[in-house]
Design an enzyme around this catalytic site. Structure first.
Site, PDB file in Angstrom:
ATOM      1  N   ALA A 188       0.779  -1.070  -0.081  1.00 33.75           N
ATOM      2  CA  ALA A 188       0.027  -0.013  -0.063  1.00 33.75           C
ATOM      3  C   ALA A 188       0.772   1.206   0.016  1.00 33.75           C
ATOM      4  O   ALA A 188       2.035   1.374   0.049  1.00 33.75           O
ATOM      5  CB  ALA A 188      -1.030  -0.113   1.048  1.00 33.75           C
TER       6      ALA A 188
ATOM      7  N   TYR B   9       4.578   2.509  -1.725  1.00 30.46           N
ATOM      8  CA  TYR B   9       5.700   1.852  -1.603  1.00 30.46           C
ATOM      9  C   TYR B   9       5.926   0.616  -2.791  1.00 30.46           C
ATOM     10  O   TYR B   9       5.258   0.810  -3.586  1.00 30.46           O
ATOM     11  CB  TYR B   9       5.906   1.492  -0.123  1.00 30.46           C
ATOM     12  CG  TYR B   9       6.056   2.379   0.681  1.00 30.46           C
ATOM     13  CD1 TYR B   9       7.145   3.149   0.957  1.00 30.46           C
ATOM     14  CD2 TYR B   9       4.833   2.326   1.724  1.00 30.46           C
ATOM     15  CE1 TYR B   9       7.158   4.092   1.714  1.00 30.46           C
ATOM     16  CE2 TYR B   9       5.112   3.465   2.680  1.00 30.46           C
ATOM     17  CZ  TYR B   9       5.909   4.398   2.726  1.00 30.46           C
ATOM     18  OH  TYR B   9       5.973   5.555   3.517  1.00 30.46           O
TER      19      TYR B   9
END
Length: 375
Positions: free
Chosen positions: A182, A185
Site C-alpha cells: 500500500a 511503496y
C-alpha cells in the site's frame, strides 16, 4: 448502544489465528530502532502497551526486508539479521504474553526511500520520479530522486527478501506477517499505472501489474506453510499522492483482490492513507472497497480510517463492510482503546504534536507531560 456489547469487542478469527476482539493496531512508522535496524527496549514497551490495552491484533510498523534497496527511513527496524530477529523475538514474546496476536509488516520502499543505510540510490518498477516531496516527520526533505528501473534479477532478490524476512518472523514468534502493498511503496508502485510503465510481464494491464504482489504472497506462503498468517495491505491513496484512485475502479479492485486471494493471502487490509474511510472506501454505485474485497474473496478484511469513532466502527462491522477495524491515530492517543470502549470511558483526542518534529517514540514520550496526557 451498550458499549460492552459493541460488535468490535467480539472475538474474530483470521484463518488459524484467533483474536480476542475485532480491534487491531494499524502499522505506523515510528523511526525509533537503532541505527542498524535492531528493535529497542523502547519499541518493546510501545508495542506491549497496545496488547495490555486490550487490542486483539497488533501489526508492526513497516520493517525492511533486505540489505539492498528496501529500507525507507533511517532508524527503521529491519528483519534481515540475527540481531534483528533476536530483538523482535523479545518484543513478540511480550506482546503475545499480554494477550494480543502479533503480525510483522514487511516493507520495501522502492522509489519512496528517503533514508537507506546500505546505499544512496533507489529502484522501482520504472524510472519515474515520485510525485510530491519527502516527509519531514520521517527525516526527509526535498524532492524524491528518480529511481533506477528494476531488472528481473532485482525483482527476484526483492521477492527473496520478503520470503527470508517472513521466515525470520515465524522463527521469532510472530503469529504472521503483513506484506506492505500500500501507500505508494514498491509493491504499490508496481500496481499503479503511472509509476509502472514496464512492457514485460509485470507491466501493462492491472492483471499484470498485480503480479509482483501475488508472487510475493505465494512465495511466502510456500515457505511458511498453511497455518502461518500471511496478510497484505493495499490502498488507493499514497503517502505522496493522497487522492489517487485505481483507474479502473471496482473492476481493477476485483482483479487485484482475486489474484491475492488465489496467491494464498490470509486477509486483506485496505488502508485509507490517513483519510476518512467513507471518503476513500466508497466506490461508484455506493459499494465500499472493503465490502467488495469481502465479497470477491471471502477473506477477512481489515478496514482503516476513522475507526476510533464508536458509531462508525459499529456500522462498518454490522453492515458487512469489514471484519476487523485497524486504528492508527486513535490507537496512538488511546493505547487502551478496547478497554475504554468496553467500560464506556471517554477517549483522548489525537494530537499531531506528538509526531513532531519527527514521528519518533521519544518525541511522543516528551509530548505527554507537556500535553498533560495520561494515556
Amino acid at each position: 448502544m451498550n458499549d460492552v456489547q459493541h460488535p468490535a469487542l467480539r472475538p474474530e478469527t483470521i484463518g488459524e489465528l484467533s483474536l480476542a476482539n475485532r480491534l487491531a493496531v494499524s502499522p505506523m512508522t515510528r523511526v525509533s530502532a537503532a541505527s542498524d535496524g535492531t528493535p529497542t527496549e523502547e519499541m518493546a514497551d510501545y508495542y506491549a502497551a497496545f496488547a495490555r490495552g486490550g487490542f486483539g491484533l497488533v501489526v508492526t510498523e513497516g520493517t525492511y526486508t533486505d540489505t539492498r534497496y528496501s529500507q525507507g527511513y533511517f532508524n527503521q527496524p529491519g528483519m534481515v539479521s540475527d540481531g534483528h530477529e533476536a530483538g523482535w523475538r523479545e518484543i513478540a514474546g511480550r506482546v503475545r504474553a499480554a494477550g494480543a496476536a502479533f503480525v510483522l509488516q514487511l516493507m520495501h520502499a522502492g522509489a519512496l526511500s528517503q533514508g537507506n543505510r546500505y546505499r544512496d540510490d533507489t529502484m522501482a518498477p520504472s524510472a519515474v520520479p515520485p510525485r510530491g516531496e519527502k516527509m519531514p516527520e520521517y527525516g526527509g526533505h526535498g524532492p524524491w530522486s528518480t529511481p533506477r528501473s528494476m531488472r528481473q534479477e532485482d525483482i527476484d532478490l526483492a521477492v527473496r527478501g520478503f520470503v527470508d524476512s517472513a521466515v525470520r518472523a515465524e522463527r521469532a514468534g510472530f503469529d504472521g506477517v503483513e506484506v506492505h502493498g500500500a501507500n505508494g511503496y514498491l509493491i504499490d508502485q508496481f500496481l499503479t499505472d503511472y509509476t509502472n510503465t514496464r512492457d514485460d510481464r509485470y507491466g501493462g494491464g492491472v492483471s499484470s501489474r498485480v503480479r509482483l504482489a501475488a508472487e510475493i504472497v505465494s512465495a511466502i506462503r510456500a515457505e511458511v506453510g498453511p497455518r502461518f498468517c500471511v496478510g497484505i495491505r493495499l490502498s488507493q491513496g499514497k503517502v505522496n499522492d493522497h487522492t489517487h484512485r485505481w483507474a479502473g475502479g471496482a473492476r481493477d479492485a476485483e482483479i487485484i483482490f482475486a489474484a491475492l486471494a488465489e496467491a494464498g493471502a490470509s486477509y486483506l487490509h485496505i488502508a485509507s492513507e490517513g483519510r476518512d474511510w467513507v471518503e476513500t472506501a466508497t466506490l461508484d454505485g455506493g459499494m465500499t472497497i472493503t465490502g467488495l474485497a469481502r465479497k470477491v474473496t471471502g477473506l477477512p478484511v481489515l478496514a482503516n480510517g476513522g475507526m476510533h469513532d464508536a458509531d462508525r466502527a459499529a456500522t462498518v462491522l454490522a453492515d458487512g463492510h469489514a471484519d476487523v477495524l485497524a486504528l492508527g491515530r486513535g490507537a496512538l492517543a488511546n493505547p487502551d482503546f478496547p478497554r475504554r470502549l468496553a467500560l464506556g470511558l471517554p477517549m483522548a483526542d489525537f494530537d499531531h504534536r506528538m509526531l513532531q518534529p519527527m514521528a519518533t517514540l521519544n518525541n511522543a514520550r516528551l509530548w505527554r507531560p507537556a500535553a498533560g496526557a495520561t494515556a
